[in-house]
Design a protein around this motif. Structure first.
Motif, PDB file in Angstrom:
ATOM      1  N   VAL A 243       0.832  -1.206   0.000  1.00 55.25           N
ATOM      2  CA  VAL A 243       0.000   0.000   0.000  1.00 55.25           C
ATOM      3  C   VAL A 243       0.865   1.253   0.000  1.00 55.25           C
ATOM      4  N   ALA A 244       0.240   2.386  -0.318  1.00 53.44           N
ATOM      5  CA  ALA A 244       0.919   3.671  -0.195  1.00 53.44           C
ATOM      6  C   ALA A 244       1.204   3.954   1.273  1.00 53.44           C
ATOM      7  N   SER A 245       2.382   4.495   1.562  1.00 53.32           N
ATOM      8  CA  SER A 245       2.830   4.654   2.949  1.00 53.32           C
ATOM      9  C   SER A 245       1.850   5.422   3.838  1.00 53.32           C
ATOM     10  N   PRO A 246       1.163   6.493   3.360  1.00 49.43           N
ATOM     11  CA  PRO A 246       0.239   7.184   4.261  1.00 49.43           C
ATOM     12  C   PRO A 246      -0.887   6.290   4.770  1.00 49.43           C
ATOM     13  N   ALA A 247      -1.288   5.296   3.968  1.00 48.12           N
ATOM     14  CA  ALA A 247      -2.384   4.423   4.377  1.00 48.12           C
ATOM     15  C   ALA A 247      -2.009   3.576   5.592  1.00 48.12           C
ATOM     16  N   ALA A 248      -0.736   3.224   5.694  1.00 52.08           N
ATOM     17  CA  ALA A 248      -0.286   2.334   6.773  1.00 52.08           C
ATOM     18  C   ALA A 248       0.417   3.082   7.899  1.00 52.08           C
ATOM     19  N   ALA A 251      -0.882   2.559  11.612  1.00 53.05           N
ATOM     20  CA  ALA A 251      -0.727   1.183  12.093  1.00 53.05           C
ATOM     21  C   ALA A 251       0.743   0.813  12.278  1.00 53.05           C
ATOM     22  N   LEU A 252       1.620   1.382  11.472  1.00 55.15           N
ATOM     23  CA  LEU A 252       3.048   1.143  11.659  1.00 55.15           C
ATOM     24  C   LEU A 252       3.548   1.838  12.919  1.00 55.15           C
ATOM     25  N   THR A 253       3.048   3.030  13.174  1.00 55.75           N
ATOM     26  CA  THR A 253       3.489   3.796  14.346  1.00 55.75           C
ATOM     27  C   THR A 253       3.092   3.112  15.644  1.00 55.75           C
ATOM     28  N   ASP A 254       1.874   2.580  15.706  1.00 57.40           N
ATOM     29  CA  ASP A 254       1.427   1.969  16.973  1.00 57.40           C
ATOM     30  C   ASP A 254       1.705   0.463  17.052  1.00 57.40           C
ATOM     31  N   ARG A 259       6.749  -3.346   8.846  1.00 57.62           N
ATOM     32  CA  ARG A 259       7.160  -3.224   7.453  1.00 57.62           C
ATOM     33  C   ARG A 259       8.155  -4.321   7.118  1.00 57.62           C
ATOM     34  N   ILE A 260       8.024  -4.885   5.921  1.00 59.80           N
ATOM     35  CA  ILE A 260       8.971  -5.890   5.451  1.00 59.80           C
ATOM     36  C   ILE A 260       9.492  -5.475   4.071  1.00 59.80           C
ATOM     37  N   LEU A 261      10.580  -6.100   3.652  1.00 60.18           N
ATOM     38  CA  LEU A 261      11.196  -5.826   2.346  1.00 60.18           C
ATOM     39  C   LEU A 261      11.497  -4.339   2.165  1.00 60.18           C
TER      40      LEU A 261
END
Length: 297
Positions: A243-248, A251-254, A259-261
């Motif tokens: 997905v585009a980074s803003p979408a995630a 959820a990545l922050t909390d 993130r992989i690869l």
């Protein structure tokens, strides 16, 4: 020689830019036959042919290109002069219709609309979420928002927001069960959340490392057409999402996603607001564009 009217010159620029009497007539709110007659009258007045005409298309002659290139900056300067005068009339008013993908629309709501509401309270922003890359002029929009590389070449683009990266994400629980992929090729043994794009096709995941480009068709038991749903599916452990980074971001922050690869992430892509360059820019749209530019400075 009698000097042509500003109306005729603006009509010529529209026809020469749109390469079609029908599309130009739609832009100008007139009939194609009326526009064609006006262009022939302009050519007779100037004593030179400006347009090559066929049954299917219109294109400028060498003289037409010369006139077009000289008129564009003159008309743009005139629009700016008229916009400057509008400030003395009081508050800027009007409606700005904008077409944007869902994530882009969310960025506008977060970063631009609060400023517009404060500075230009009488301007209405009509924001329509649309996944497809459409003809904004034919659809009646004043501006659109897309990745810069996908913006039509006959539009004027204004950079907006930070460049967007496309990332692979998965939940901690999924990664504990299935392990991480060390390379894109290893995705073949993983559950991947498919992305159906607006034209109906499945999106092929793109990767890049040290100049090496890879494009993959992935497998999985879930296919979605919305990035927010893809992120939610990944959080629920249904597989790996691309997905585009803003979408995630949240959820990545909390910690709900990891993130992989990351070393295979393609170069970020710029986002732009775009609008037609062959027509006058209304004061309300000009105000919106000024806010966008100021947000980038």
């Amino acid at each position: 020689m009698t000097r042509p009217s500003l109306t005729d010159l603006n009509a010529f620029v529209t026809v020469a830019t749109r390469r079609s009497f029908r599309r130009a007539a739609d832009d100008l709110g007139t009939a194609p036959s009326t526009l064609s007659h006006a262009m022939r009258a302009l050519e007779e007045r100037l004593g030179v042919r400006l347009l090559n005409r066929t049954t299917r298309s219109v294109s400028p002659t060498e003289a037409g290109f010369e006139l077009l290139n000289r008129l564009r900056p003159v008309l743009a300067a005139l629009d700016e002069a008229l916009d400057a005068v509008q400030a003395f009339r009081g508050n800027v008013t009007g409606t700005v219709r904008i077409n944007a993908p869902r994530l882009g629309a969310a960025l506008l709501v977060r970063d631009i609309l609060p400023i517009m509401s404060e500075r230009f309270p009488d301007v209405v922003i009509d924001l329509v979420v649309e996944g497809k890359l459409i003809d904004i002029v034919a659809a009646g929009f004043d501006a659109g928002m897309r990745l810069v590389d996908s913006i039509p070449k006959d539009m004027i683009a204004v950079p907006f927001a930070d460049a967007v990266s496309f990332v692979c994400v998965a939940s901690p629980a999924y990664l504990e069960s299935f392990g991480e992929a060390a390379t894109p090729d290893e995705l073949e043994r993983h559950r991947c959340i498919g992305h159906r794009v607006p034209n109906g096709k499945l999106y092929r995941w793109e990767f890049e490392r040290a100049g090496q480009m890879l494009t993959l068709d992935v497998n999985g038991s879930v296919i979605l057409d919305d990035e927010e749903l893809m992120v939610e599916a990944a959080i629920r452990g249904l597989g790996i999402a691309y997905v585009a980074s803003p979408a995630a971001e949240a959820a990545l922050t909390d910690g709900r996603l990891r993130r992989i690869l990351a070393v295979w992430t393609p170069a970020p892509e710029k986002i732009g607001i775009y609008y037609p360059g062959h027509r006058a820019v209304p004061p309300a749209l000009r105000a919106f564009l000024d806010v966008v530019k100021a947000a980038r400075s």
